[in-house]
Each structure stands twice: as structure tokens, then as C-alpha cells.
Enzyme design. Structure first.
Site, PDB file in Angstrom:
ATOM      1  CG  ASP A 307      36.668  42.443  32.598  1.00  0.00           C
ATOM      2  OD1 ASP A 307      37.505  43.361  32.549  1.00  0.00           O
ATOM      3  OD2 ASP A 307      36.991  41.259  32.801  1.00  0.00           O
TER       4      ASP A 307
HETATM    5  C1  BGC Z   1      40.369  41.891  32.847  1.00  0.00           C
HETATM    6  C2  BGC Z   1      40.051  42.249  34.276  1.00  0.00           C
HETATM    7  C3  BGC Z   1      40.731  43.525  34.664  1.00  0.00           C
HETATM    8  C4  BGC Z   1      40.352  44.613  33.685  1.00  0.00           C
HETATM    9  C5  BGC Z   1      40.958  45.967  34.013  1.00  0.00           C
HETATM   10  C6  BGC Z   1      40.199  43.061  31.904  1.00  0.00           C
HETATM   11  O1  BGC Z   1      40.707  42.792  30.645  1.00  0.00           O
HETATM   12  O2  BGC Z   1      39.548  40.820  32.449  1.00  0.00           O
HETATM   13  O3  BGC Z   1      40.430  41.203  35.130  1.00  0.00           O
HETATM   14  O4  BGC Z   1      40.389  43.882  35.971  1.00  0.00           O
HETATM   15  O5  BGC Z   1      40.785  44.227  32.397  1.00  0.00           O
HETATM   16  O6  BGC Z   1      42.305  45.986  33.811  1.00  0.00           O
END
Ligand code: BGC
Length: 763
Positions: A307
Site C-alpha cells: 500500500d
Molecule cells: C490506500 C489504498 C490505495 C492507495 C493508492 C492508499 O492510501 O490505502 O487503498 O489503493 O492509497 O492510492
């Protein structure tokens, strides 16, 4: 007798080759890897974020932090971003140091792709990824709402449409579906996923993956899915986002893993590791969840991305000493791609040289990433054609129609009148007062996590209802954020709304940004002064003999106990996307009958959280007597159970029966439409394993089917349950089918489904 099966579904090969690739494509990948330098391999594991540069006193990460902690508003942040110079990392792309980026402008994608394909030594294309959670340009209902449609065909069609729309803009990889089982309404991210139940979430997962990935008639029609957030993220303690999780292994195997296993089986190409630590190990660097379960037992052949910036957070968790240590632990645990930190880029070469990371680990990660790029057709079609870029400049009618269909099917009728006299549907000639700021606003029908929608595609509640109710009058009234100096005007609108309408429809709830990431709440009643003002509205409406319908708009299950007691009808509208207005108007005006169900239990108060229907019985199940599992000051039962939803007719269930076949049980029931109009009923099958070597839930959803008997007529619905699906996993991940007593329940929701039979089963 007990039958035992390992979780291992596929036999592992030493070198994994992606199943769907032809032998020639696999050879191409191997040959390419053999020509790559270590630096180029590590480059493929790096997802670079576009950063902003120049003219600022603060760095980009700090700016993000300032936005996150409220020092600058979202608008301010967006303004800075749109005026800033951006660093797209062209030089690093040219040197083969970037494998992926998060970009969604097709011209930017093409420009960067050209650097990768034509100017880097090996010409390996980039894969562009983006959060396309509930639609791209056509925004559909938030996932928790769409899941409540209990319609796998719909789940797949909305995904397929989102894939086509995004691919025209260069985005070949969706960070979706989000598959976190979520049982705590305080957690803002319940909005993004399919709810609390493993069976429904698994059906949702498989359908979404098929919808996103399966149409290979052109490379413009499919994308790679990314199942997230793996794993257990939704079980964050106290519903606080990013918080620690402790989940017993049998609950991981039986519940939290289930939708990921279903998605992996459907062929999902990628997975995103979650931010949380699970039983003490951050999921970014968790070899149990990544290497053992996902890549080992489930035989997942795609790649795992972290993530955002999560590899650095492995240090903050207290699981690594420094960036290098965090990188080594993550890659060794099976985390293939680094989203945003460049920790792999700067540390893995040294780690390979000193032997703390084996070259095979790097090769395996590169192989997985390149295989997905080949599967996507990126080597043959790296660019977005000009014609595709403009294909949806004007959104075609079929896209709008699908957005409306999804919205219609996802709204849930929670209450319709008291004493058996329905308030809905409203007569189209009725004088309707529509009240509330949310009713006249586009952003709040969209929901968190939609980035590519356009104003011109949206139908607000007001616009939708004005189409259907010619005598409608709109009053701004109040909403989630009503300042003290607006209260007088709000009260005047309440008076006017009551004076004008035969019925007042109040659109109230949460603004879009109150759910989604980093949006946990400690209170789950309607925010601001809405409950108080609704109370004033109710008093006045009662005095004037007028009815009040609540159109709830929210991104999480709310505590609607007060509203349930006081208002005349409640349509749970969630955030239904670009066509929410026309969908809601059709439902309120009776052009469509509600058919959505709750994919998540609605608590009677926040103190009940987490709450879910498939809980163990305990030794002292909640009851009226004191020494049972209950509260002194609140009910132990939820306000609305999982699977619940009314419509404009009534269905009566009778003659439930269970027939044993060689490999299955057929559970049948007669469903009679005793009302005067047609509507769709979602019949639900639940099972209980009454006594087992690990306590089993009081009820588990095992199947569902739709039926629509004409008024006055009856249909028999049969749902088949395979015997092999009646088992459960133990704490070691062994699947057990234990002989013994089972109960089968069939009916309208998890609470009201009635006992069909109790049977002694031998497997
Ligand atoms: C979120 C994810 C997301 C990623 C990219 C993160 O902060 O938890 O769900 O896909 O950002 O935007």
C-alpha cells in the site's frame, strides 16, 4: 468422521509461470529476465509516484501530511497540486528504474510510456495503476451499497464498464476490488468493500475479477484487478483506521481470507498488502500471509504491491530498524512491488550483493510483474490510441443506464409506514417538499474514492425528483454541516417545507468525505445538528398531519434507531453514484420497487460495534436475563440485520424443505407475493453447524437466489448447497468436514430466515 483437506489448492512449481500465458510468452519473459541487469530488475519492482517540485517551502510528503492532518484543506491541496510543477521521473524511467506509475491522464501516460518503451535499454512498458473503486468516469454505488444488490451479474458488468472506461485513459490496472470483511461501522473504509459476510464478499470478489479481467476481445477492454487490502485490515481495533489487528488463524482462514481466495481462483492478477499489522507482523512484510498462504497455499501467480508508502511504515510499526531492513523483510516476505517509497530501488542491490536477499527472490518478483504486463498486452500495445482517448468524451447512454440500474438495485427500503400503512411509493401528483443540502449537490452522491467523474454526468436528488414529481418544491434546510448562523434559515425552510408538502422527503446523512480512508468516526449517528433538526421537523410535520420520508445518504451503517422510531419511511440511499438522483426518484415514485439488501448489519448504537450476524453463540447468548451476553443500557440485537430490505409488496414464505442428494442438499421454499405489485425478492440460505471441534457461527450465508412471483402467485425457489462447502478451517488452515447435526434456514434475511430442517449429516 472428519474429512481433512489442506488449504493448498495447487501444486507449486519451482519457477512459477503464469498459467494464462502461452509457452511463447513465458519464454519471452524468461528471455527478457536473462538480459536484465540487477538494477533493471529492481526498477521493475518500483512504483514511482508523481511528485510536485519547485516553489514550495515544504516537501511533497509533508504537504500530504498537512492535508491529512487538516492543516490545509482538500481544496487548498488540490489548488497547490494543479498549479505545481510535477516530477514524472522521466530520467529514472529512461534508466529502467521504474516499473509502474499512478497516472490517469492519457497524454501523460503515453508520454511516459514512450520514454520507457523507446528510450530505456530494454523498452519494458510501464503499468499505470489507479484507484478505480466504484467506477471510473461512470461512478456506481459505493461497494457496500452495490454488494447489497446481491447480483453477481451486476457486479461483473459495472466492473467491465469501469475497465473499458479507464483503459481508454491509459489505466490498465485497478486498485480494486477492495475485499476487506468489515464489521465495525466506525471504520470509514466499510464504504469501499462488500460488507461483513464471507459468502457475499466472495461472490462479489469473483464477479469483480471476472468483470475487470475477462474480456480479451481487445486490449482496450480489460485491466488487471488488484485485490486489497490483504489482509484483515477491516478488523482494525476500535474501528480506527490503520489500527492493529488481532485475528485468530481460524477466523483468518474462514472469514478474512475467503474473498481473496475466491478472487485468486477467478484469476486476479495482483494483490495489495494492507497497512495493518496482523497478530504482530505488518502485512507489508508478512511471510505467513504473503508467501505461505497467498503464493503458497492459494497458488497465486500474480504480483503483490505494497500500500502507499507502506514499506517505510514497517519501521514505524517497530518491525524493522531502518529502510534497508524494511526493504529486505518486505521483499523476502513476498512483497513484489514498492508503492512510493523507493526503498527497493535504493537498497535491494546491496542486499543481493551481501546475500540477505537471494537473486531468486528478485527474479520471482520480476517474473510476476513482467507476466502481468505481457498478459495485459502492454508490450504489443503500450500506448492509448487517440480515438480511444476521446471515445467517452460524451458518456454513452448505455453507461448512464448501467449506472442508474446499479443505483436502483442498491438502495434499501428500511421502513415503510407504521401500522401496516405504507407511505411509499409516493403519488406522482403529490405535493412533495424535498429538504436538505445533500439533495442539491453532486459531490455527495459520488462517495469517497471516485476521481474521474464529471459534473455533467450527474443527476442530483433534486434534479431526479423534479423530473418525476412535477409539483415538487426544494428547500435547502439543513445538512451534515449547518453552521450556527444558518440555523434560523434552516428552521424557516423546515416551516415552509411542512407548510407546502403533503409529504416531506428529507435527504440527510454524511458528506462523501466522512467515509473512505482515514475517516473513522467514534459516533455513528447522523453528524452535526441533523438529528435535532429532524426532530423539530417531525414535531411540526406531526402537528400538521404530514408524512416524513428520510432518504439516508451515508458511507457506513449509521445508527438510525431514533429515525426508525420517529420518521414514517426510510430509504437507505448510501452514495449511489452519478445517477443517484434519477434512481432514487424512480424508487420513491414507484417506477421501480426497491430490491437492495444490507450487506452490513446496522447497529442499534455505536457501543454494539463491531457487530455481525455470523457470530458464535457464546455460552450465554444475549437474552432478557441478566447473566447473558448483553448490555445494561442498550439492546444486544442490531437495529437492522444483515440481508435485510423491504419492498413495495410482501412476500410470504412457506413449505420449506431440504432434500439430501449424493453431493449436496437442495433447500426449497415457496415464496408467495401477497401484495399487489411485482418486485424482486432475494431468498437467502443460511446454515449452522451445531456442534463442531471449533465453535461455528450461529448462522452462515450459504447461497441466495432472486425470485419475482407475480402478485397473488407463488414460486418455488431451490438453493443447492454442496456438501463440500459445509466445512470450515481449523487454526492450522486444514479444511474439515465433520459429521454431525446441521441446521438449514431459508428466508428473507439473516434474522428472519426460518428453520427448514435439522439434519444429521455424514460426509
Ligand atoms: C490506500 C489504498 C490505495 C492507495 C493508492 C492508499 O492510501 O490505502 O487503498 O489503493 O492509497 O492510492
Amino acid at each position: 468422521m472428519t474429512c481433512r483437506f489442506p488449504l493448498t489448492f495447487t501444486i507449486q512449481k519451482r519457477i512459477r509461470k503464469m498459467k494464462e500465458l502461452t509457452a511463447k510468452q513465458n519464454e519471452f519473459v524468461e528471455e527478457l529476465i536473462s538480459r536484465m541487469t540487477l538494477e533493471e530488475k529492481i526498477g521493475q519492482l518500483n512504483q514511482a509516484s508523481v511528485s510536485i517540485v519547485g516553489g514550495f517551502d515544504v516537501s511533497f510528503p509533508e504537504l500530504i501530511e498537512m492535508n491529512a492532518d487538516g492543516r490545509i484543506s482538500n481544496e487548498e491541496f488540490q489548488r497547490i497540486l494543479s498549479n505545481a510543477d510535477r516530477d514524472y521521473h522521466e530520467e529514472e524511467i529512461r534508466k529502467g528504474m521504474v516499473g509502474s506509475m499512478m497516472v490517469s491522464d492519457p497524454e501523460d501516460c503515453n508520454r511516459l510510456q514512450k520514454v520507457a518503451v523507446e528510450e530505456s535499454r530494454l523498452g519494458i512498458p510501464l503499468i499505470f495503476g489507479l484507484d478505480v473503486i466504484h467506477g471510473f468516469r461512470s461512478v456506481y454505488p459505493i461497494a457496500i451499497a452495490e454488494a447489497g444488490a446481491f447480483d453477481t451479474d451486476l457486479f461483473a458488468r459495472t466492473a467491465a464498464m469501469a475497465a473499458r472506461e479507464s483503459r481508454t485513459q491509459g489505466v490498465a490496472w485497478h486498485f480494486a476490488p477492495m475485499l476487506d470483511i468489515a464489521r465495525d461501522a466506525r471504520w470509514g473504509r466499510v464504504s469501499e468493500g462488500p460488507g461483513e459476510d464471507r459468502y457475499l464478499a466472495s461472490a462479489f470478489a469473483a464477479a469483480k475479477v471476472h468483470g475487470l479481467q475477462d474480456d480479451h476481445s481487445s486490449t482496450e477492454n480489460y485491466v488487471a484487478a488488484c485485490m486489497k487490502h490483504y489482509m484483515g485490515y477491516g478488523a482494525c481495533e476500535s474501528g480506527r483506521d490503520y489500527n492493529t489487528t488481532s485475528i485468530a488463524p481460524h477466523l483468518v482462514y474462514n472469514h478474512y481470507l475467503a474473498p481473496f481466495a475466491a478472487g485468486a481462483k477467478a484469476g486476479a492478477k495482483t494483490v495489495m498488502a494492507s497497512f495493518n499489522d496482523l497478530n504482530g507482523v505488518p502485512c507489508t512484510a508478512n511471510s505467513w500471509t504473503l508467501r505461505k498462504i497467498l503464493k503458497g497455499d492459494l497458488g497465486f501467480e500474480g504480483f503483490v504491491v505494497s500500500d502507499a508508502n507502506a514499506i517505510r511504515e514497517v519501521i514505524v510499526h517497530g518491525y524493522a530498524e531502518d529502510e534497508k531492513d524494511a526493504g529486505i523483510k518486505s521483499v523476502n516476505a513476498g512483497l513484489d512491488m514498492d508503492m512510493g517509497t523507493e526503498i527497493y530501488l535504493h537498497n535491494l542491490a546491496a542486499a543481493v550483493e551481501e546475500g540477505t536477499v537471494k537473486m531468486e527472490v528478485i527474479d520471482d518478483a520480476v517474473r510476476r510483474i513482467l507476466s502481468v504486463k505481457v498478459w495485459l498486452g502492454l508490450f504489443d500495445h503500450p500506448y492509448t490510441e487517440e480515438a480511444a482517448m476521446h471515445r467517452y468524451d460524451v458518456l454513452p447512454a448505455e453507461h448512464l443506464a448501467l449506472a442508474e440500474e446499479a443505483a436502483v438495485k442498491s438502495a434499501v427500503l428500511l421502513k415503510n409506514g407504521t401500522d401496516g400503512t405504507p407511505v411509499l411509493p409516493l403519488s406522482k401528483d403529490a405535493k412533495v417538499s424535498l429538504l436538505g443540502t445533500l439533495a442539491d449537490d453532486r459531490e455527495n452522491i459520488i462517495g469517497a474514492w471516485a476521481m474521474n467523474w464529471r459534473e455533467e454526468d450527474c443527476v442530483t436528488i433534486r434534479a431526479g425528483m423534479e423530473e418525476i414529481f412535477p409539483s415538487l418544491q426544494y428547500f435547502k434546510g439543513f445538512g451534515p454541516v449547518t453552521a450556527a448562523d444558518e440555523l434560523d434559515a434552516a428552521r424557516k425552510d423546515i416551516d415552509d417545507a411542512v407548510a407546502y408538502g403533503d409529504v416531506i422527503v428529507a435527504a440527510l446523512g454524511e458528506p462523501g468525505e466522512m467515509s473512505g480512508e482515514a475517516s473513522s468516526r467514534a459516533s455513528i449517528i447522523m453528524p452535526g445538528s441533523q438529528r435535532q433538526l429532524l426532530g423539530e421537523l417531525m414535531e411540526k410535520a406531526r402537528a400538521a398531519g404530514k408524512k416524513v420520508v428520510l432518504l439516508a445518504m451515508n458511507g457506513r451503517p449509521l445508527d438510525l434507531s431514533w429515525e426508525t422510531e420517529h420518521v414514517d419511511a426510510i430509504l437507505e440511499g448510501w452514495q449511489l453514484g452519478i445517477r443517484m438522483g434519477s434512481a432514487v426518484a424512480k424508487l420513491l415514485g414507484g417506477d421501480a420497487a426497491p430490491e437492495g439488501r444490507l450487506a452490513s448489519t446496522f447497529p442499534a448504537c455505536v457501543g454494539q460495534c463491531p457487530i455481525y450476524y455470523s457470530h458464535p453463540n457464546t455460552g450465554r447468548p444475549g437474552s432478557r436475563s441478566k447473566f447473558t451476553s448483553r448490555y445494561l443500557d442498550a439492546p444486544y440485537e442490531p437495529l437492522y440485520p444483515f440481508g435485510y430490505g423491504l419492498t413495495y409488496t410482501q412476500f410470504e414464505y412457506s413449505d420449506a424443505s431440504v432434500t439430501e442428494k449424493a453431493d449436496s442438499f437442495d433447500v426449497s421454499v415457496k415464496v408467495m407475493n401477497t401484495g399487489s405489485r411485482s418486485a424482486v425478492e432475494t431468498v437467502q440460505l443460511y446454515m449452522q453447524d451445531v456442534s463442531a471441534s471449533l465453535v461455528r457461527p450461529v448462522r452462515e450465508l450459504k447461497g441466495f437466489a432472486k425470485t419475482s412471483p407475480a402478485p397473488g402467485s407463488c414460486e418455488t425457489v431451490t438453493i443447492s448447497l454442496a456438501k463440500k462447502d459445509m466445512g470450515f478451517y481449523d487454526n492450522e488452515g486444514t479444511y474439515l468436514l465433520e459429521d454431525g447435526k446441521f441446521r438449514f434456514y431459508i428466508g428473507a434475511n439473516s434474522r428472519d430466515a426460518a428453520l427448514a430442517a435439522e439434519i444429521n449429516v455424514k460426509f
